[in-house]
Design a protein around this motif. Structure first.
Motif, short mmCIF file in Angstrom:
data_model
loop_
_atom_site.label_atom_id
_atom_site.label_comp_id
_atom_site.label_asym_id
_atom_site.label_seq_id
_atom_site.Cartn_x
_atom_site.Cartn_y
_atom_site.Cartn_z
N HIS A 104 0.75 -1.42 0.09
CA HIS A 104 -0.04 -0.03 -0.07
C HIS A 104 0.90 1.16 -0.03
O HIS A 104 0.96 2.03 0.87
CB HIS A 104 -0.96 0.05 1.22
N PRO A 105 1.78 1.54 -1.03
CA PRO A 105 2.55 2.76 -1.18
C PRO A 105 1.73 3.98 -1.11
O PRO A 105 2.44 4.94 -0.35
CB PRO A 105 3.44 2.51 -2.36
N ASP A 106 0.70 4.05 -1.49
CA ASP A 106 -0.34 5.38 -1.47
C ASP A 106 -0.63 5.65 -0.21
O ASP A 106 -1.23 6.81 -0.02
CB ASP A 106 -1.15 4.89 -2.32
N ARG A 107 -0.71 4.56 1.05
CA ARG A 107 -1.15 4.83 2.27
C ARG A 107 0.04 5.39 3.23
O ARG A 107 -0.31 5.44 4.55
CB ARG A 107 -1.85 3.72 2.83
N VAL A 108 1.23 5.38 2.71
CA VAL A 108 2.40 5.85 3.47
C VAL A 108 2.97 7.37 3.17
O VAL A 108 3.53 7.43 2.11
CB VAL A 108 3.51 4.55 3.47
N ALA A 109 2.85 8.12 4.18
CA ALA A 109 3.04 9.42 3.95
C ALA A 109 4.51 9.62 4.22
O ALA A 109 5.27 10.44 3.71
CB ALA A 109 2.18 10.40 4.96
N ALA A 110 5.02 8.79 5.06
CA ALA A 110 6.51 8.81 5.52
C ALA A 110 6.84 7.79 6.26
O ALA A 110 5.87 6.92 6.89
CB ALA A 110 6.72 10.02 6.27
N MET A 111 8.17 7.43 6.48
CA MET A 111 8.35 5.92 7.31
C MET A 111 9.71 6.12 7.76
O MET A 111 10.77 6.28 7.23
CB MET A 111 8.39 4.71 6.18
N LEU A 112 9.59 5.94 9.26
CA LEU A 112 10.97 5.97 10.03
C LEU A 112 11.28 4.40 10.65
O LEU A 112 10.20 3.98 11.27
CB LEU A 112 11.01 6.73 11.23
N LEU A 113 12.18 3.73 10.02
CA LEU A 113 12.46 2.33 10.49
C LEU A 113 13.42 2.27 11.71
O LEU A 113 14.67 2.75 11.44
CB LEU A 113 13.03 1.59 9.24
N MET A 114 13.11 2.09 12.81
CA MET A 114 13.91 2.15 13.98
C MET A 114 14.48 0.61 14.38
O MET A 114 13.75 -0.30 14.88
CB MET A 114 13.26 2.80 15.01
N CYS A 115 15.82 0.57 14.24
CA CYS A 115 16.42 -0.69 14.68
C CYS A 115 15.79 -1.88 13.93
O CYS A 115 15.53 -3.02 14.19
CB CYS A 115 16.13 -1.03 16.25
N GLY A 116 16.01 -1.76 12.67
CA GLY A 116 15.49 -2.85 11.81
C GLY A 116 15.07 -2.02 10.19
O GLY A 116 15.12 -0.83 10.39
N PRO A 117 14.89 -2.78 9.47
CA PRO A 117 14.89 -4.17 9.45
C PRO A 117 16.11 -4.78 9.16
O PRO A 117 17.23 -3.83 8.62
CB PRO A 117 13.74 -4.67 8.17
N PHE A 118 16.20 -5.94 9.53
CA PHE A 118 17.85 -6.63 9.22
C PHE A 118 17.68 -7.70 8.21
O PHE A 118 16.90 -8.67 8.50
CB PHE A 118 18.25 -7.38 10.42
N VAL A 119 18.50 -7.80 7.37
CA VAL A 119 18.42 -8.58 6.06
C VAL A 119 19.72 -9.27 5.82
O VAL A 119 20.69 -8.79 6.30
CB VAL A 119 17.67 -7.80 4.85
N GLY A 120 19.75 -9.97 4.92
CA GLY A 120 20.98 -10.91 4.78
C GLY A 120 21.33 -11.74 6.06
O GLY A 120 20.60 -12.03 7.17
N ASP A 121 22.72 -12.07 6.13
CA ASP A 121 23.26 -12.75 7.11
C ASP A 121 23.86 -11.93 8.24
O ASP A 121 24.98 -11.66 8.51
CB ASP A 121 24.57 -13.78 6.70
N TRP A 122 22.86 -11.40 9.10
CA TRP A 122 23.14 -10.72 10.26
C TRP A 122 23.10 -11.30 11.53
O TRP A 122 23.61 -10.88 12.31
CB TRP A 122 22.13 -9.20 10.31
N ARG A 123 22.43 -12.47 11.61
CA ARG A 123 22.43 -13.22 12.69
C ARG A 123 23.74 -14.06 13.52
O ARG A 123 23.86 -13.98 14.36
CB ARG A 123 21.67 -14.57 12.50
N THR A 124 24.44 -14.13 12.27
CA THR A 124 25.91 -14.52 12.97
C THR A 124 26.51 -13.42 13.82
O THR A 124 27.08 -13.74 14.78
CB THR A 124 27.07 -15.00 11.40
N GLY A 125 26.67 -12.55 13.46
CA GLY A 125 27.24 -11.34 14.18
C GLY A 125 26.50 -10.87 15.40
O GLY A 125 26.94 -10.81 16.36
N ASP A 126 25.21 -11.35 15.33
CA ASP A 126 24.26 -11.03 16.41
C ASP A 126 24.52 -12.12 17.49
O ASP A 126 24.73 -11.81 18.62
CB ASP A 126 22.85 -10.93 16.18
N ARG A 127 24.57 -13.11 17.28
CA ARG A 127 24.95 -14.28 18.07
C ARG A 127 26.28 -14.16 18.68
O ARG A 127 26.28 -14.45 19.78
CB ARG A 127 24.86 -15.69 17.34
N ALA A 128 27.23 -13.84 17.88
CA ALA A 128 28.76 -13.64 18.46
C ALA A 128 28.83 -12.52 19.52
O ALA A 128 29.28 -12.64 20.79
CB ALA A 128 29.50 -13.28 17.27
N GLU A 129 27.92 -11.42 19.31
CA GLU A 129 27.90 -10.30 20.31
C GLU A 129 27.27 -10.39 21.32
O GLU A 129 27.53 -10.22 22.57
CB GLU A 129 27.56 -9.17 19.34
#
Length: 278
Positions: A104-129
């Motif tokens: 629904h792109p016509d229904r989004v006036a603006a978008m702030l994405l806080m602490c995400g989204p995480f895509v790709g292989d981010w879990r390896t670094g997350d688990r290690a930390e």
């Protein structure tokens, strides 16, 4: 809702003003927890929040899908008489906001994405930390609790506290916030978490980034805590792929409004004020 589900929602501020802000909480499987964030901008625009179906005071039993949750948000906007919303998503809420924007792109006036989204292989670094931030005994206890077929209430709270305290830059205050959240954000809908997790693996948001970039509103940003165990480098990569600015909050983790409330308030107010002026 059209399928007879009942969703609990809350509004703060003058609901006659437009555009409205809609805050999307994370999880998946948790009730809304953004009650401390909404007042940061509610004098600028009305702020709506809701418990996603199957969480908090939105009781529901059934299969969860991204399509169902996207439809829920569209129906809620209709109920609120909000043709276009400023979406502020946190954690999993950034995935929901992104998938809503794709549909629904016509229904989004603006978008702030806080602490995400995480895509790709981010879990390896997350688990290690996370492993680095936990003692061997804490890590062993967390794994033991995860493997229990059934947990008591106290065991569930202990598991969530262990799982969440590493989300924060300050480990001592992080333990306090995690223990507090473990009791307040209950019960966790683990079935919802599992089903939407499987849906995300079957249809990764990362495969839709070119499409998402093409339909983003003119005003869109990423915001992340530098000390989130989820690697900030993943957000940096995403910012490049979506051609979006990334605002970094120093000395803050996955819930930056807890550790740096003034900084987060300033970012949110600047973002919403810029949207109102555009």
């Amino acid at each position: 809702m059209t399928d007879e589900a009942q969703l609990r929602w809350m509004a703060l501020g003058d609901t006659t003003r437009r555009p409205a802000v809609v805050m999307l909480h994370g999880g998946p499987g948790l009730p809304d927890y953004l009650g401390d964030v909404a007042p940061m901008v509610a004098d600028l625009a009305p702020v709506y929040r809701y418990d996603q179906r199957g969480t908090g005071q939105s009781p529901w039993r059934g299969r969860h899908s991204f399509a169902r949750h996207v439809d829920d948000l569209a129906e809620l906007l209709d109920a609120w008489d909000v043709p276009r919303a400023v979406l502020i998503g946190h954690s999993y809420g950034t995935d929901l906001a992104s998938r809503f924007c794709l549909t629904h792109p016509d229904r989004v006036a603006a978008m702030l994405l806080m602490c995400g989204p995480f895509v790709g292989d981010w879990r390896t670094g997350d688990r290690a930390e996370r492993g680095r931030r936990m003692s061997a005994a804490q890590l062993e206890r967390l794994h033991a609790l995860e493997e229990l077929p059934h947990r008591t209430e106290e065991q569930e709270v202990e598991l969530l506290t262990l799982a969440w305290f590493t989300d924060h830059a300050d480990p001592e205050r992080g333990w306090h916030w995690a223990a507090q959240g473990a009791r307040r954000r209950r019960p966790v809908n683990w079935a919802m978490n599992s089903e939407l997790g499987a849906a995300g693996r079957a249809d990764p948001l990362g495969e839709h980034l070119a499409e998402l970039r093409a339909c983003l509103p003119a005003r869109a940003e990423l915001l992340g805590g530098v000390d989130d165990p989820r690697p900030v480098s993943a957000l940096e990569s995403l910012a490049l792929r979506l051609d979006l600015p990334l605002r970094r909050v120093e000395d803050a983790g996955h819930e930056p409004w807890l550790e740096q409330p003034n900084t987060v308030r300033a970012h949110l107010r600047r973002f919403v004020q810029g949207t109102l002026g555009s």
